[in-house]
Motif scaffolding. Sequence first.
Motif, PDB file in Angstrom:
ATOM      1  N   LEU A 105       1.242  -1.171   0.060  1.00 25.82           N
ATOM      2  CA  LEU A 105      -0.032   0.298  -0.004  1.00 25.82           C
ATOM      3  C   LEU A 105       1.087   1.383   0.182  1.00 25.82           C
ATOM      4  N   ALA A 106       2.049   1.627   0.506  1.00 27.98           N
ATOM      5  CA  ALA A 106       2.487   2.069   1.135  1.00 27.98           C
ATOM      6  C   ALA A 106       3.619   2.597   0.092  1.00 27.98           C
ATOM      7  N   ASP A 107       4.092   1.033  -0.844  1.00 30.68           N
ATOM      8  CA  ASP A 107       4.466   2.130  -2.693  1.00 30.68           C
ATOM      9  C   ASP A 107       3.551   2.126  -3.545  1.00 30.68           C
ATOM     10  N   PHE A 108       2.265   2.099  -3.839  1.00 27.51           N
ATOM     11  CA  PHE A 108       1.351   1.540  -4.622  1.00 27.51           C
ATOM     12  C   PHE A 108       0.747   3.777  -4.410  1.00 27.51           C
ATOM     13  N   PHE A 109       0.332   3.708  -3.068  1.00 29.09           N
ATOM     14  CA  PHE A 109       0.142   5.117  -3.153  1.00 29.09           C
ATOM     15  C   PHE A 109       1.460   6.460  -2.726  1.00 29.09           C
ATOM     16  N   GLN A 110       2.621   5.679  -2.962  1.00 33.39           N
ATOM     17  CA  GLN A 110       3.752   6.603  -2.425  1.00 33.39           C
ATOM     18  C   GLN A 110       3.157   7.390  -0.704  1.00 33.39           C
ATOM     19  N   ASN A 111       2.827   6.557   0.065  1.00 32.63           N
ATOM     20  CA  ASN A 111       2.385   6.801   0.935  1.00 32.63           C
ATOM     21  C   ASN A 111       3.088   6.470   2.507  1.00 32.63           C
ATOM     22  N   ASN A 112       4.555   7.145   3.248  1.00 37.98           N
ATOM     23  CA  ASN A 112       4.863   6.594   3.775  1.00 37.98           C
ATOM     24  C   ASN A 112       3.809   6.079   5.269  1.00 37.98           C
ATOM     25  N   TYR A 113       2.445   7.125   5.050  1.00 37.26           N
ATOM     26  CA  TYR A 113       2.020   6.632   6.346  1.00 37.26           C
ATOM     27  C   TYR A 113       1.343   5.461   6.762  1.00 37.26           C
ATOM     28  N   PHE A 114       0.804   4.260   5.652  1.00 36.29           N
ATOM     29  CA  PHE A 114       0.671   2.801   5.750  1.00 36.29           C
ATOM     30  C   PHE A 114       1.861   2.010   6.191  1.00 36.29           C
ATOM     31  N   PHE A 233      -8.034   6.710  -6.446  1.00 38.68           N
ATOM     32  CA  PHE A 233      -7.387   5.620  -6.316  1.00 38.68           C
ATOM     33  C   PHE A 233      -5.672   5.436  -7.564  1.00 38.68           C
ATOM     34  N   MET A 234      -6.584   5.774  -9.050  1.00 38.80           N
ATOM     35  CA  MET A 234      -5.013   5.941 -10.137  1.00 38.80           C
ATOM     36  C   MET A 234      -4.444   7.407 -10.132  1.00 38.80           C
ATOM     37  N   ILE A 235      -5.097   8.153  -9.347  1.00 39.92           N
ATOM     38  CA  ILE A 235      -4.269   9.631  -8.925  1.00 39.92           C
ATOM     39  C   ILE A 235      -3.302   9.730  -8.008  1.00 39.92           C
ATOM     40  N   SER A 236      -3.542   8.434  -7.059  1.00 40.46           N
ATOM     41  CA  SER A 236      -2.371   7.861  -5.701  1.00 40.46           C
ATOM     42  C   SER A 236      -1.529   7.300  -6.575  1.00 40.46           C
ATOM     43  N   SER A 237      -1.903   6.309  -7.582  1.00 37.72           N
ATOM     44  CA  SER A 237      -0.497   5.353  -8.197  1.00 37.72           C
ATOM     45  C   SER A 237       0.456   5.939  -8.938  1.00 37.72           C
ATOM     46  N   ILE A 238      -0.795   7.440 -10.294  1.00 42.74           N
ATOM     47  CA  ILE A 238       0.456   7.831 -11.240  1.00 42.74           C
ATOM     48  C   ILE A 238       1.176   8.940 -10.362  1.00 42.74           C
ATOM     49  N   LEU A 239       0.035   9.573  -9.528  1.00 39.53           N
ATOM     50  CA  LEU A 239       0.461  10.962  -9.703  1.00 39.53           C
ATOM     51  C   LEU A 239       1.360  10.972  -7.946  1.00 39.53           C
ATOM     52  N   ASN A 240       1.692  11.147  -7.363  1.00 35.70           N
ATOM     53  CA  ASN A 240       1.364  11.596  -6.261  1.00 35.70           C
ATOM     54  C   ASN A 240       0.671  12.597  -4.762  1.00 35.70           C
ATOM     55  N   PRO A 241       1.361  12.053  -3.308  1.00 37.70           N
ATOM     56  CA  PRO A 241      -0.295  12.367  -2.163  1.00 37.70           C
ATOM     57  C   PRO A 241      -0.803  14.064  -2.883  1.00 37.70           C
ATOM     58  N   GLU A 242       0.614  14.980  -2.754  1.00 39.93           N
ATOM     59  CA  GLU A 242       0.198  16.815  -2.722  1.00 39.93           C
ATOM     60  C   GLU A 242      -0.946  16.114  -4.210  1.00 39.93           C
ATOM     61  N   SER A 243      -1.172  15.714  -5.124  1.00 33.69           N
ATOM     62  CA  SER A 243      -1.537  15.645  -6.708  1.00 33.69           C
ATOM     63  C   SER A 243      -3.017  15.817  -5.852  1.00 33.69           C
ATOM     64  N   PHE A 244      -2.859  14.439  -4.783  1.00 30.42           N
ATOM     65  CA  PHE A 244      -4.007  13.810  -4.129  1.00 30.42           C
ATOM     66  C   PHE A 244      -5.038  14.720  -4.039  1.00 30.42           C
ATOM     67  N   ALA A 245      -4.396  15.063  -3.223  1.00 33.73           N
ATOM     68  CA  ALA A 245      -4.889  16.534  -1.437  1.00 33.73           C
ATOM     69  C   ALA A 245      -5.739  17.421  -2.627  1.00 33.73           C
ATOM     70  N   GLU A 246      -4.958  18.143  -3.425  1.00 32.90           N
ATOM     71  CA  GLU A 246      -5.505  18.805  -4.284  1.00 32.90           C
ATOM     72  C   GLU A 246      -6.806  18.612  -4.940  1.00 32.90           C
ATOM     73  N   TYR A 247      -7.245  17.024  -5.449  1.00 32.67           N
ATOM     74  CA  TYR A 247      -7.811  16.684  -6.216  1.00 32.67           C
ATOM     75  C   TYR A 247      -9.077  15.934  -5.003  1.00 32.67           C
ATOM     76  N   GLN A 248      -8.641  15.515  -4.102  1.00 29.73           N
ATOM     77  CA  GLN A 248      -9.306  15.339  -3.365  1.00 29.73           C
ATOM     78  C   GLN A 248     -10.306  16.362  -3.164  1.00 29.73           C
ATOM     79  N   VAL A 249     -10.413  17.430  -2.268  1.00 29.32           N
ATOM     80  CA  VAL A 249     -11.015  18.831  -1.768  1.00 29.32           C
ATOM     81  C   VAL A 249     -11.682  19.232  -3.556  1.00 29.32           C
ATOM     82  N   GLY A 250     -10.849  19.092  -4.379  1.00 31.36           N
ATOM     83  CA  GLY A 250     -12.515  19.326  -5.449  1.00 31.36           C
ATOM     84  C   GLY A 250     -13.161  18.248  -5.402  1.00 31.36           C
TER      85      GLY A 250
END
Length: 483
Positions: A105-114, A233-250
């Motif tokens: 999960l951490a690798d897929f989402f590029q997110n060390n929190y997992f 899910f695809m934004i998380s895997s293709i882009l990065n958490p910063e892009s995901f934050a922007e998308y999730q809000v919108g």
Amino acid sequence: MKSLRHNTIYLVGANSLQVALGLIFSIFLARYFEQKEAFGKYQQLFVIINFLVSFSSGIPMGLSYFFGTYLDYTSRIKIYKRFWWSMFFLALGLGGILFLFNTILADFFQNNYFREYSILFCGLLTLKIINSYYLQYYLTRGKLQFYFVVIITEFVLTIILVIAISLFNLQIKDILTGLILISLTKLIVFGSNSLLVFKIKGPIILSKKEFEYILPMIAISMASLLTIYTDKFMISSILNPESFAEYQVGAFSIPFIGIITGSVVTALIPALAKLKSEGDIHEIKIQLRNATKKTSLFLVPILIYCILLGPHLITALYTETYKNSGYIFQLYTASYLLTVIAFSAVMNAIGLQKWVLLNTILNLSLNVILNLILIPKYGNFGAVYATLASTYLGYFLPIHLLRKQISANFLEYFPIRFYSKILLLSTVLALFILYLMNHYYLNKWFAFIMAVPFYFIILIIAADKSILDKNQVINRIKKIGRK
């Protein structure tokens, strides 16, 4: 009737509190975290949690179904134990699986929190899944008032957590620990008031009949959820958490959409099912058209207002840091313009359940393909374009099936003139408010202040009196009941 009315009030109140709480907490954390990346990583944790809680909802929904199906008291009581323990084992299983695969999960989402907070993350997921059982439990037991009180308590405890985060500058580990303590408190309170689950003698797993009912529900739920979450899910895997934050809000689903369409669907399904069994196709068309007019009246003004003033609304809540999210919100909201027609509910009511699942799978496949093509090229906006395209292309099959099943052309149940009137009035008035804001450089909160008068002006001007006439609605329901 009194019990039903009271249950509805408590249910709407509890759901509204939870939606408000989620929004308040999201806005607070978006402002609290200095970097989008930290907020994006936190949001990714909860995308997985919310996805799996929704996936697990087939079990408590099955509880309600079998409570109504089993007529004797003993059978009804025994199902509480089987469904609770099934929910418990599912929660432990899902929590355990995610704990084992936290590195993936951490690798897929590029997110060390997992990986770093895997125990806290999986513990919170497990508690939330178990707690989701209790809505249907208290609904069938006629104790929604108690459930509502617990939700109020959760609301208060979460606000206290928000204050503590501000005062003591808490970090992710502390925030997750606080949320676990709140969920654990809920479980203890719920459990102490539902000891019936543990006292009943009998098996602790679902019967074959119960499992066979729930399995297709979970399959449909999974397909629907994947359609909703594919872009995230695809934004998380293709882009990065910063892009995901922007998308999730919108990519924010306006709560009123579910409330309005859900209310209409609740009343529509039993009426259409009865009419279909009687072969009264003409009345089905009338009922569907009237329901679409009601939904259009109450929903379209909200959608148009959010489409035209989206950037002002989002930046007022989340600050200028999330300006791009405002543009995403505009486009994302446009995907709901035809939700005024409850296609899936109508298809379920007239015996096209298998086609609902097939259409969902087709939409999911199309969404995945479009996301794979568009996200690398257009980033977050590629995901929005994919959602828009797959949503509107997904209406072709239901329209075709309804034409074959009830011999109804689209314009027979879609009130094009009434819809256009609402659309035009809403657009003109929203553009006027937008002009005032831009021309006079008004504070962004003016968009929120004007939302209420805007909405009621549209309702007053555009409402077809027959839609709001309580006597006409009651008479039509009685007419159906006598058939």
